[in-house]
Design a protein around this motif. Structure first.
Motif, PDB file in Angstrom:
ATOM      1  N   ILE A 185       0.478  -1.358  -0.090  1.00 35.69           N
ATOM      2  CA  ILE A 185       0.144   0.007   0.026  1.00 35.69           C
ATOM      3  C   ILE A 185       0.572   1.020  -0.475  1.00 35.69           C
ATOM      4  N   ILE A 186       0.472   2.128  -0.692  1.00 36.64           N
ATOM      5  CA  ILE A 186       1.705   3.535  -0.513  1.00 36.64           C
ATOM      6  C   ILE A 186       0.498   4.783  -0.693  1.00 36.64           C
ATOM      7  N   ASP A 187       1.257   5.462   0.429  1.00 33.12           N
ATOM      8  CA  ASP A 187       0.077   6.715   0.182  1.00 33.12           C
ATOM      9  C   ASP A 187       0.789   7.747   1.248  1.00 33.12           C
ATOM     10  N   LYS A 211       3.361   6.839  -9.285  1.00 27.29           N
ATOM     11  CA  LYS A 211       3.395   6.797 -10.638  1.00 27.29           C
ATOM     12  C   LYS A 211       4.878   5.349 -10.850  1.00 27.29           C
ATOM     13  N   TYR A 212       5.667   6.081 -10.310  1.00 26.09           N
ATOM     14  CA  TYR A 212       7.329   5.000 -10.036  1.00 26.09           C
ATOM     15  C   TYR A 212       7.084   4.011  -9.484  1.00 26.09           C
ATOM     16  N   ALA A 213       6.148   4.346  -8.034  1.00 30.84           N
ATOM     17  CA  ALA A 213       5.966   2.259  -7.472  1.00 30.84           C
ATOM     18  C   ALA A 213       5.158   1.701  -7.955  1.00 30.84           C
ATOM     19  N   LYS A 214       4.055   2.417  -9.059  1.00 31.98           N
ATOM     20  CA  LYS A 214       3.192   1.211  -9.673  1.00 31.98           C
ATOM     21  C   LYS A 214       4.561   0.875 -10.769  1.00 31.98           C
ATOM     22  N   GLU A 272       1.686  -6.614  -6.758  1.00 36.47           N
ATOM     23  CA  GLU A 272       0.160  -5.757  -6.258  1.00 36.47           C
ATOM     24  C   GLU A 272      -0.019  -4.698  -5.445  1.00 36.47           C
ATOM     25  N   LEU A 273       0.171  -3.265  -6.351  1.00 38.63           N
ATOM     26  CA  LEU A 273       0.349  -1.999  -5.671  1.00 38.63           C
ATOM     27  C   LEU A 273      -1.635  -1.509  -5.044  1.00 38.63           C
TER      28      LEU A 273
END
Length: 204
Positions: free
Chosen positions: A147-149, A173-176, A185-186
């Motif tokens: 999870i990114i927040d 977007k970079y993390a995705k 899965e992000l």
């Protein structure tokens, strides 16, 4: 708490498919934590969510992951020691990732049962390099759900700063892209989803 819950369960006053969440502080430090989780597992509750720092290893959480009866979420927010110490104000980096590794090995086939969270904090862990180091630890430990927040207070106070929003979206977007490359899965956290909804034209 344990005695009250045991009585309620015995009297069938708690639905087995209800959502149960442990959050706010570190739940594993509660004196009755192990007993309470065991009570839920032994009585076929399967929607138990635990938010933990991951510093204290729990055998009952390990059991819940093996039986696919609980979800564990840990928020390291970093993939390198000095940054972790700066954010968490404790030097437990090696302990944390060792525990994450053990939980990952205990996990059932449900890749979502063990989740790691990365909260982007402005001027602290907000570079592509910071995120890459974290994701490399994710991949190294065979974590399949992230999870990114955005840090909620920072987002609320800075959200009308266009440069801040653009940079934040760029990091997301970079993390995705990085996680997609490694079959991880992000998922976006609530502040990211709110930002995308409010500033859709900047995200596209």
């Amino acid at each position: 708490i344990y005695k009250i819950l045991k009585k309620l369960i015995k009297e069938n006053r708690i639905e087995r498919d209800c959502d149960i969440q442990f959050a706010g502080g570190e739940p594993t430090l509660h004196s009755e934590f192990e007993e309470i989780i065991r009570l839920f597992l032994d009585n076929s509750f399967s929607r138990v969510r635990i938010n933990s720092s991951g510093i204290k290893y729990s055998k009952i959480i390990e059991r819940g992951l093996k039986e696919d009866k609980l979800l564990l979420c840990i928020s390291p927010d970093s993939g390198e020691r000095e940054l972790y110490k700066k954010i968490k104000r404790t030097d437990c980096y090696d302990i944390l990732w060792n525990n994450i590794s053990k939980y990952a090995k205990a996990r059932n086939n449900n890749k979502k049962s063990l989740q790691l969270k990365y909260v982007i904090i402005p001027n602290v862990n907000d570079t592509e390099s910071d995120i890459q180091k974290f994701l490399n630890k994710v991949i190294e430990n065979n974590i399949k759900f992230v999870i990114i927040d955005f840090e909620a207070h920072s987002y609320r106070t800075k959200k009308y700063n266009i440069q801040f929003i653009k940079k934040s979206f760029s990091l997301v977007k970079y993390a995705k892209q990085y996680t997609t490359k490694y079959d991880v899965e992000l998922c976006y956290g609530p502040s990211v989803n709110s930002a995308i909804s409010e500033f859709k034209e900047l995200y596209i």
